[in-house]
Design a protein around this motif. Sequence first.
Motif, short mmCIF file in Angstrom:
data_model
loop_
_atom_site.label_atom_id
_atom_site.label_comp_id
_atom_site.label_asym_id
_atom_site.label_seq_id
_atom_site.Cartn_x
_atom_site.Cartn_y
_atom_site.Cartn_z
N UNK A 190 81.97 -72.08 -29.39
CA UNK A 190 81.83 -73.40 -30.01
C UNK A 190 81.59 -73.27 -31.51
N UNK A 191 81.88 -74.35 -32.23
CA UNK A 191 81.57 -74.43 -33.65
C UNK A 191 80.39 -75.37 -33.83
N UNK A 192 79.33 -74.87 -34.48
CA UNK A 192 78.15 -75.69 -34.74
C UNK A 192 77.76 -75.54 -36.20
N UNK A 251 67.61 -64.77 -30.71
CA UNK A 251 69.07 -64.90 -30.77
C UNK A 251 69.60 -64.11 -31.97
N UNK A 252 70.67 -63.32 -31.72
CA UNK A 252 71.35 -62.60 -32.79
C UNK A 252 72.66 -63.33 -33.06
N UNK A 253 72.84 -63.79 -34.30
CA UNK A 253 73.99 -64.60 -34.66
C UNK A 253 75.29 -63.88 -34.37
N UNK A 254 76.26 -64.63 -33.88
CA UNK A 254 77.55 -64.07 -33.52
C UNK A 254 78.26 -63.43 -34.71
N UNK A 273 67.23 -77.92 -34.19
CA UNK A 273 68.50 -77.62 -34.85
C UNK A 273 68.88 -76.16 -34.66
N UNK A 274 70.16 -75.86 -34.89
CA UNK A 274 70.60 -74.47 -34.87
C UNK A 274 70.13 -73.73 -36.12
N UNK A 329 82.09 -80.28 -35.45
CA UNK A 329 81.79 -79.45 -34.29
C UNK A 329 82.97 -79.44 -33.33
N UNK A 330 82.94 -78.49 -32.39
CA UNK A 330 83.97 -78.41 -31.36
C UNK A 330 83.91 -79.66 -30.48
N UNK A 331 85.02 -80.05 -29.88
CA UNK A 331 85.05 -81.28 -29.09
C UNK A 331 84.44 -81.16 -27.71
#
Length: 472
Positions: free
Chosen positions: A133-135, A364-367, A159-160, A202-204
């Motif tokens: 996904x895109x955030x 969390x480790x960022x992609x 929030x992210x 963001x992704x749909x």
Amino acid sequence: MAARRTPARTPLGAGRARRAGRPRRVGAVARAAAALSGATAVARLAAATAVLGLLAAVPGPPAVAAGAPGAYDFTGGARTVTGAATTADAPLLDAGRAYRSALPRDGKLYYRLRLDAASSAYVSATAVPAADSTVSATDGVRVSVRDGHGDSCSYQATLFGTSRSPHPVSAWGRRDAAPGHSLCQGAGTYYVLVERIDASGASPDAWPLELATVTEPALSRTGATTAPGTWDSARPEPVGGRAADRAGGAGFATASPLGQGVWRTGVRPGQTLFYRVPVDWGQQLNVVAELGGAGGSGYVDGALTLSLYNPVRGYVEDAYAGYSGRRASAALAPLPPVDYANRYGFADPVKAMRFAGSYYLVAHLADQTAAGFGAGPYDLTLRVRLGGSATSGPGYAGRSEPRDRFEVTAADRAAAAPAGPFGPSGAAGSAGAAGGSAALRALAVGGIGTGTALLVVLGGWTLVARRRSGAW
């Protein structure tokens, strides 16, 4: 741990030899053989002891949690429910239950609660965007609780943040049944509203959603109605010592237990690890997360996110660390000791430290870390400190739903203790267990060699002693 095998004692001189003219030599052989057999037992015991010592002293590779990056473990047996666009069609959420739902890209969903006058109620919503996904940094999830007149009881947004990497985020709403409150009091119907904060760009796709409801009983007698005035807000020194392996879970329901100490694991870009720390009344939690160095180049803003959630999965606070390939750390800001009266505080992190139970650490480790520094896994170290002394609770007049949610038991403490030499104590994950087994096999081979060497030495000492005494 496999049962230890005790060697059978079969003396080499068993059965009396009858050769004429050499009685003393035969007796000496029997005595030497018996001594050698005893030496064998000693040697094997020494070898086993050496293996135990080596297992305790030599760390293996860090355990890596199973599951692909972006995977999330939903609560087993969670019911599926469809949120409504209006309160008129809102489905009922029962106390103490977990649910699965889905949050549309541009939507908002209503759910319904039926509450009594005495209990406080909490609802958490965990949004789980897909790994691809895109955030954005300002995207996330917001949860609010409202009474039947539409008045807001509470709301929270999570929030992210700077990581801008899709991962599970959770927010909570609450109805406090407590003296001094005028809104949202009394028995009746209440509503939970779950919303996306910023879906622009963001992704749909819709986000899978996990909802969890908890009720907290009233106190048997009224306590303090103001938050503690002072508490130690100095940041303590991080916990030191040798790290113990503990692979993380992939959701709140499968979070791995941690106690005070130094813990390590492996984490891949895009992966989120869940841990739970039992924190009793009066105890103060401090945590530092460290990301190990790696080859490569560049810089990732907010590469490591460390989030803290309370026993009802309510968001407490975040800490972030950028990454340039060198060791980096993220430390949670100082928090007050757990106290029932913290709910009367001003700041949200203070209000969240309102009850004992399992507090969740989510790393969390960022992609995007993979682009500059590789697919990993990366070494992750968690330094957990529990300050203060455990005290008795405030005294509830009933029980929570789910039951015992605001207690720390002896079983909780045992599960959170460091692992023993033959494997983890508590649910450390299959990968951690596999790593321990590999180390055990390697050291067992070494132990056999050690035992053989000790046997030769001890046997030699026995023969020399016999020769000096003239028995041979």
